[in-house]
Write an enzyme that holds these catalytic residues in place. Structure first.
Site, PDB file in Angstrom:
ATOM      1  N   GLU A   1      49.609  -3.203 -23.495  1.00 51.67           N
ATOM      2  CA  GLU A   1      48.781  -4.384 -23.251  1.00 51.67           C
ATOM      3  C   GLU A   1      47.804  -4.125 -22.112  1.00 51.67           C
ATOM      4  O   GLU A   1      47.915  -3.136 -21.386  1.00 51.67           O
ATOM      5  CB  GLU A   1      49.664  -5.584 -22.918  1.00 51.67           C
ATOM      6  CG  GLU A   1      50.534  -5.370 -21.682  1.00 51.67           C
ATOM      7  CD  GLU A   1      50.796  -6.632 -20.906  1.00 51.67           C
ATOM      8  OE1 GLU A   1      49.805  -7.267 -20.504  1.00 51.67           O
ATOM      9  OE2 GLU A   1      51.967  -6.964 -20.675  1.00 51.67           O
TER      10      GLU A   1
ATOM     11  N   LYS B   1      60.531 -11.969 -17.574  1.00 52.15           N
ATOM     12  CA  LYS B   1      60.176 -12.137 -16.166  1.00 52.15           C
ATOM     13  C   LYS B   1      61.142 -13.109 -15.498  1.00 52.15           C
ATOM     14  O   LYS B   1      61.431 -14.180 -16.026  1.00 52.15           O
ATOM     15  CB  LYS B   1      58.734 -12.621 -16.037  1.00 52.15           C
ATOM     16  CG  LYS B   1      57.704 -11.614 -16.537  1.00 52.15           C
ATOM     17  CD  LYS B   1      56.295 -12.141 -16.347  1.00 52.15           C
ATOM     18  CE  LYS B   1      55.257 -11.118 -16.784  1.00 52.15           C
ATOM     19  NZ  LYS B   1      55.155 -10.985 -18.250  1.00 52.15           N
TER      20      LYS B   1
END
Length: 330
Positions: free
Chosen positions: A50, A185
């Site tokens: 990404e 996360k």
């Protein structure tokens, strides 16, 4: 509701193009680097990367240096890196050194591009840094099976009030690609995220661990739904998923290396403070995660950013090994 003319065009595309022709037509809409194109044509290992981590994850020139190092790790382990971004309205699969430099130097002026934003960025000839959901879309379009990132998005804390759930999760549920990450996360609600992934029929496994990792730390307190112990194990799962024509994705969660694991209490304390500040400043939507990560990095004196870079590199190492193992099965 789609117009009759639009429905007719879709029907004509479906009825008059073979699956191969339709796929080639889609691929003609993107720019594939010569290295990536050759590797895909020859069945070599390719790893999608990404670009949001480059534009929004860290300052220039540290972001450029990290991006180059991650690509080098992929190459050193036998695969071809395919960093994905939209430049001047053109989706690019694999960036040249000049394109990587440009993306890094533009930084946060580049639009953070999730799946929903792709059409607008292309139509306006803008620059877009792809998130997990957008990277999944483009990787799937060109036939890349393995995608390495830092950590995926998920269900935000207090989502019962905000309804803030990352499109990464729904994209994983409909895109048959293996995502290699350090879990979710730690600023997010990990138990709810795992529940949501189960609802989306995403296969989730921790790498050489029985516990799901928490991005900055090896342990989250959540038992992993499954476990894999080698790149070959991962490759066999991906291969079976493809052969069975399952349309859901796979998440392999890689614990951060022990010597880079940040102190869990320090990170959690900083996270709680950053979450409070985000609510007080009304930071929401796709601006929230970059805000939280930057604030946590400030509060931990740079510890979290160093850990972030280390885990991305480790994911690139293992992801490349998985891609190579997969190419040997095909």
């Amino acid at each position: 509701m789609a117009s009759s003319s639009a429905q007719s065009r879709i029907s004509n595309l479906q009825n008059h193009l073979s699956p191969l022709e339709a796929n080639n037509k889609l691929r003609s809409l993107v720019k594939i680097s010569p290295q990536v194109s050759e590797a895909l044509s020859n069945g070599r290992a390719v790893v999608a990367l990404e670009s949001t981590i480059i534009s929004h994850g860290m300052p220039y020139p540290q972001n450029l240096q990290t991006a180059k190092e991650v690509e080098s790790i992929v190459r050193e382990n036998g695969a071809i890196p395919a960093t994905i971004a939209i430049l001047n309205g053109v989706p690019c699969i694999g960036l040249s050194e000049e394109e990587l430099e440009r993306l890094a130097s533009l930084g946060k002026s580049v639009q953070k591009t999730a799946g929903r934003d792709i059409a607008n960025v292309v139509a306006t000839r803008g620059n877009g840094a792809t998130t997990v959901s957008a990277t999944l879309f483009f990787a799937s379009m060109v036939g890349i099976q393995v995608f390495v990132t830092g950590g995926i998005g998920g269900v935000h804390r207090h989502a019962n009030h905000s309804m803030d759930i990352s499109s990464d999760l729904t994209a994983l549920g409909r895109t048959p690609i293996a995502v290699i990450s350090a879990g979710v996360k730690s600023i997010l609600d990990i138990p709810k995220t795992l529940e949501y992934l189960e609802t989306q029929e995403v296969y989730v496994a921790a790498y050489k661990s029985d516990e799901f990792p928490a991005f900055f730390t090896e342990k989250s307190g959540c038992k992993a739904p499954s476990r894999v112990n080698s790149p070959e194990d991962c490759a066999r799962v991906i291969d079976a998923n493809m052969k069975l024509n399952r349309q859901a994705g796979i998440l392999f969660a890689i614990p951060i290396p022990k010597h880079h694991s940040a102190a869990g209490n320090l990170i959690e304390s900083a996270t709680q403070r950053a979450l409070t500040e985000a609510r007080e400043q009304n930071v929401t939507g796709n601006a929230e995660t970059p805000f939280l990560l930057a604030r946590v990095n400030e509060l931990t004196g740079g510890t979290s950013l160093a850990a972030n870079i280390a885990l991305v590199k480790n994911n690139a190492l293992i992801g490349s090994q998985i891609a190579v193992a997969l190419s040997q099965l095909m």
